[in-house]
Motif scaffolding. Structure first.
Motif, PDB file in Angstrom:
ATOM      1  N   PRO A 214       0.814  -1.227   0.000  1.00 34.51           N
ATOM      2  CA  PRO A 214       0.000   0.000   0.000  1.00 34.51           C
ATOM      3  C   PRO A 214       0.846   1.273   0.000  1.00 34.51           C
ATOM      4  CG  PRO A 214      -0.483  -1.347   1.952  1.00 34.51           C
ATOM      5  CD  PRO A 214       0.554  -2.051   1.154  1.00 34.51           C
ATOM      6  N   PHE A 215       1.993   1.208   0.620  1.00 34.73           N
ATOM      7  CA  PHE A 215       2.851   2.392   0.688  1.00 34.73           C
ATOM      8  C   PHE A 215       3.551   2.650  -0.636  1.00 34.73           C
ATOM      9  CE2 PHE A 215       2.586   0.318   4.847  1.00 34.73           C
ATOM     10  CZ  PHE A 215       1.847   1.294   5.504  1.00 34.73           C
ATOM     11  N   MET A 216       3.915   1.587  -1.339  1.00 37.48           N
ATOM     12  CA  MET A 216       4.535   1.747  -2.654  1.00 37.48           C
ATOM     13  C   MET A 216       3.522   2.275  -3.666  1.00 37.48           C
ATOM     14  SD  MET A 216       6.957  -1.621  -2.746  1.00 37.48           S
ATOM     15  CE  MET A 216       7.826  -1.179  -4.228  1.00 37.48           C
ATOM     16  N   ILE A 217       2.297   1.781  -3.596  1.00 39.47           N
ATOM     17  CA  ILE A 217       1.264   2.281  -4.499  1.00 39.47           C
ATOM     18  C   ILE A 217       0.950   3.744  -4.185  1.00 39.47           C
ATOM     19  CG2 ILE A 217      -1.156   2.054  -5.180  1.00 39.47           C
ATOM     20  CD1 ILE A 217      -0.845  -0.953  -4.867  1.00 39.47           C
ATOM     21  N   GLY A 218       0.971   4.086  -2.908  1.00 42.24           N
ATOM     22  CA  GLY A 218       0.715   5.466  -2.517  1.00 42.24           C
ATOM     23  C   GLY A 218       1.727   6.434  -3.108  1.00 42.24           C
ATOM     24  N   ARG A 219       2.951   5.970  -3.328  1.00 40.02           N
ATOM     25  CA  ARG A 219       3.983   6.819  -3.930  1.00 40.02           C
ATOM     26  C   ARG A 219       3.770   6.991  -5.429  1.00 40.02           C
ATOM     27  NH1 ARG A 219       7.047   9.917  -1.077  1.00 40.02           N
ATOM     28  NH2 ARG A 219       8.666   9.694  -2.620  1.00 40.02           N
ATOM     29  N   ALA A 220       2.982   6.144  -6.034  1.00 37.91           N
ATOM     30  CA  ALA A 220       2.785   6.198  -7.488  1.00 37.91           C
ATOM     31  C   ALA A 220       2.171   7.509  -7.929  1.00 37.91           C
ATOM     32  CB  ALA A 220       1.914   5.033  -7.947  1.00 37.91           C
ATOM     33  N   SER A 221       1.306   8.087  -7.123  1.00 38.10           N
ATOM     34  CA  SER A 221       0.650   9.340  -7.525  1.00 38.10           C
ATOM     35  C   SER A 221       1.632  10.507  -7.576  1.00 38.10           C
ATOM     36  CB  SER A 221      -0.506   9.656  -6.571  1.00 38.10           C
ATOM     37  OG  SER A 221      -0.015   9.784  -5.253  1.00 38.10           O
ATOM     38  N   LYS A 222       2.805  10.349  -6.946  1.00 40.92           N
ATOM     39  CA  LYS A 222       3.808  11.411  -6.948  1.00 40.92           C
ATOM     40  C   LYS A 222       4.798  11.268  -8.101  1.00 40.92           C
ATOM     41  CE  LYS A 222       3.422  12.130  -2.042  1.00 40.92           C
ATOM     42  NZ  LYS A 222       2.949  11.061  -1.234  1.00 40.92           N
ATOM     43  N   LEU A 223       4.664  10.207  -8.895  1.00 38.07           N
ATOM     44  CA  LEU A 223       5.576   9.959 -10.006  1.00 38.07           C
ATOM     45  C   LEU A 223       5.011  10.498 -11.307  1.00 38.07           C
ATOM     46  CD1 LEU A 223       6.495   6.243  -9.221  1.00 38.07           C
ATOM     47  CD2 LEU A 223       7.897   8.256  -8.768  1.00 38.07           C
ATOM     48  N   SER A 224       5.885  10.639 -12.297  1.00 37.81           N
ATOM     49  CA  SER A 224       5.426  11.016 -13.634  1.00 37.81           C
ATOM     50  C   SER A 224       4.729   9.816 -14.271  1.00 37.81           C
ATOM     51  CB  SER A 224       6.626  11.438 -14.480  1.00 37.81           C
ATOM     52  OG  SER A 224       7.467  10.323 -14.716  1.00 37.81           O
ATOM     53  N   GLY A 225       4.161  10.021 -15.429  1.00 33.45           N
ATOM     54  CA  GLY A 225       3.414   8.957 -16.102  1.00 33.45           C
ATOM     55  C   GLY A 225       4.243   7.721 -16.375  1.00 33.45           C
ATOM     56  N   THR A 226       5.446   7.902 -16.920  1.00 31.55           N
ATOM     57  CA  THR A 226       6.275   6.727 -17.202  1.00 31.55           C
ATOM     58  C   THR A 226       6.729   6.067 -15.911  1.00 31.55           C
ATOM     59  OG1 THR A 226       8.230   8.151 -17.385  1.00 31.55           O
ATOM     60  CG2 THR A 226       7.087   7.597 -19.431  1.00 31.55           C
ATOM     61  N   GLY A 227       6.952   6.850 -14.885  1.00 36.40           N
ATOM     62  CA  GLY A 227       7.317   6.284 -13.579  1.00 36.40           C
ATOM     63  C   GLY A 227       6.190   5.456 -13.001  1.00 36.40           C
ATOM     64  N   GLN A 228       4.961   5.932 -13.175  1.00 35.53           N
ATOM     65  CA  GLN A 228       3.804   5.175 -12.696  1.00 35.53           C
ATOM     66  C   GLN A 228       3.691   3.850 -13.431  1.00 35.53           C
ATOM     67  OE1 GLN A 228       0.552   7.889 -13.292  1.00 35.53           O
ATOM     68  NE2 GLN A 228       0.842   8.880 -11.301  1.00 35.53           N
ATOM     69  N   GLY A 229       3.898   3.880 -14.734  1.00 37.87           N
ATOM     70  CA  GLY A 229       3.831   2.644 -15.518  1.00 37.87           C
ATOM     71  C   GLY A 229       4.903   1.661 -15.114  1.00 37.87           C
ATOM     72  N   GLY A 230       6.119   2.157 -14.917  1.00 41.33           N
ATOM     73  CA  GLY A 230       7.218   1.288 -14.492  1.00 41.33           C
ATOM     74  C   GLY A 230       6.987   0.700 -13.117  1.00 41.33           C
ATOM     75  N   LEU A 231       6.494   1.537 -12.199  1.00 42.53           N
ATOM     76  CA  LEU A 231       6.212   1.046 -10.854  1.00 42.53           C
ATOM     77  C   LEU A 231       5.128  -0.016 -10.886  1.00 42.53           C
ATOM     78  CD1 LEU A 231       6.626   1.195  -7.780  1.00 42.53           C
ATOM     79  CD2 LEU A 231       4.879   2.987  -7.738  1.00 42.53           C
ATOM     80  N   SER A 232       4.096   0.202 -11.692  1.00 42.75           N
ATOM     81  CA  SER A 232       3.013  -0.787 -11.753  1.00 42.75           C
ATOM     82  C   SER A 232       3.512  -2.108 -12.321  1.00 42.75           C
ATOM     83  CB  SER A 232       1.825  -0.262 -12.561  1.00 42.75           C
ATOM     84  OG  SER A 232       2.135  -0.185 -13.939  1.00 42.75           O
ATOM     85  N   GLU A 233       4.419  -2.053 -13.299  1.00 42.51           N
ATOM     86  CA  GLU A 233       4.988  -3.296 -13.835  1.00 42.51           C
ATOM     87  C   GLU A 233       5.774  -4.043 -12.768  1.00 42.51           C
ATOM     88  OE1 GLU A 233       6.952  -3.543 -17.678  1.00 42.51           O
ATOM     89  OE2 GLU A 233       6.102  -1.572 -18.143  1.00 42.51           O
ATOM     90  N   GLY A 234       6.585  -3.321 -12.020  1.00 42.47           N
ATOM     91  CA  GLY A 234       7.351  -3.951 -10.948  1.00 42.47           C
ATOM     92  C   GLY A 234       6.462  -4.538  -9.872  1.00 42.47           C
ATOM     93  N   LEU A 235       5.405  -3.811  -9.523  1.00 45.74           N
ATOM     94  CA  LEU A 235       4.479  -4.309  -8.510  1.00 45.74           C
ATOM     95  C   LEU A 235       3.717  -5.537  -8.998  1.00 45.74           C
ATOM     96  CD1 LEU A 235       3.089  -0.972  -7.023  1.00 45.74           C
ATOM     97  CD2 LEU A 235       4.830  -2.494  -6.062  1.00 45.74           C
ATOM     98  N   LEU A 236       3.432  -5.584 -10.288  1.00 46.49           N
ATOM     99  CA  LEU A 236       2.766  -6.770 -10.851  1.00 46.49           C
ATOM    100  C   LEU A 236       3.652  -8.006 -10.720  1.00 46.49           C
ATOM    101  CD1 LEU A 236       1.065  -5.355 -14.047  1.00 46.49           C
ATOM    102  CD2 LEU A 236      -0.063  -6.608 -12.224  1.00 46.49           C
ATOM    103  N   VAL A 237       4.931  -7.858 -11.035  1.00 49.64           N
ATOM    104  CA  VAL A 237       5.861  -8.992 -10.919  1.00 49.64           C
ATOM    105  C   VAL A 237       5.976  -9.421  -9.459  1.00 49.64           C
ATOM    106  CG1 VAL A 237       8.272  -9.689 -11.181  1.00 49.64           C
ATOM    107  CG2 VAL A 237       7.138  -8.415 -13.002  1.00 49.64           C
ATOM    108  N   ALA A 238       6.125  -8.458  -8.562  1.00 48.28           N
ATOM    109  CA  ALA A 238       6.255  -8.783  -7.134  1.00 48.28           C
ATOM    110  C   ALA A 238       4.972  -9.414  -6.598  1.00 48.28           C
ATOM    111  CB  ALA A 238       6.593  -7.520  -6.350  1.00 48.28           C
ATOM    112  N   ASN A 239       3.821  -8.949  -7.068  1.00 49.68           N
ATOM    113  CA  ASN A 239       2.547  -9.526  -6.631  1.00 49.68           C
ATOM    114  C   ASN A 239       2.434 -10.970  -7.119  1.00 49.68           C
ATOM    115  OD1 ASN A 239      -0.025  -9.492  -5.376  1.00 49.68           O
ATOM    116  ND2 ASN A 239      -0.986  -9.133  -7.356  1.00 49.68           N
ATOM    117  N   ARG A 240       2.889 -11.238  -8.327  1.00 49.78           N
ATOM    118  CA  ARG A 240       2.853 -12.611  -8.846  1.00 49.78           C
ATOM    119  C   ARG A 240       3.740 -13.516  -7.991  1.00 49.78           C
ATOM    120  NH1 ARG A 240       0.930 -14.861 -13.673  1.00 49.78           N
ATOM    121  NH2 ARG A 240      -0.377 -13.060 -13.266  1.00 49.78           N
TER     122      ARG A 240
END
Length: 139
Positions: free
Chosen positions: A23-49
């Motif tokens: 939840p804390f990593m996702i909370g930081r996503a709103s403070k990132l630029s668009g490409t940063g948000q996309g990259g973070l979501s990809e990393g979180l998807l792998v970690a969630n898997r």
């Protein structure tokens, strides 16, 4: 055999520790630029898997350990329900994480998807904390 299963169970719990920071990593996503948000979501998807695979390990080793222990039926039911809740909501959070990347690629705002993913991840966080407490204080 119980010691081996207990070791694997602890390793699985460490792998599921991802849900403590999600939840804390996702909370930081709103403070990132668009490409940063996309990259973070990809990393979180792998970690969630990976955390989902550790859930399978927890299910197998936990089932064995419960069969060897002396626990109340109420405790076992609560643990199984919390475990299934983590598995279900942990799987559901995958969709908004994927939609964050898709929204960014299409040039749209991902704020709604980030908010939904954060809410779902906080629910998983609460259930994971509850399981940790119940593992320490069995009844």
């Amino acid at each position: 055999m119980v010691n081996v299963m207990l070791l694997l169970h602890v390793i699985g719990a460490a792998g599921m520790g991802f849900y403590l920071v999600l939840p804390f990593m996702i909370g930081r996503a709103s403070k990132l630029s668009g490409t940063g948000q996309g990259g973070l979501s990809e990393g979180l998807l792998v970690a969630n898997r990976m955390a989902q695979y550790f859930l399978i390990l927890q299910f197998l080793t936990g089932g064995y350990l419960i069969s060897k222990g002396d626990y109340s039926v109420a405790w076992m039911i609560i643990i199984v329900l919390l475990f299934l809740g983590i598995a279900a909501v942990g799987g559901i959070v995958t969709k908004p994480l994927k939609q964050i990347k898709v929204s960014i690629e299409q040039g749209q705002s991902a704020t709604a998807h980030i908010s939904k993913a954060r809410t779902l991840s906080f629910i998983v966080w609460v259930m994971f904390i509850a399981i940790l407490v119940l593992m320490k204080y069995t009844f």
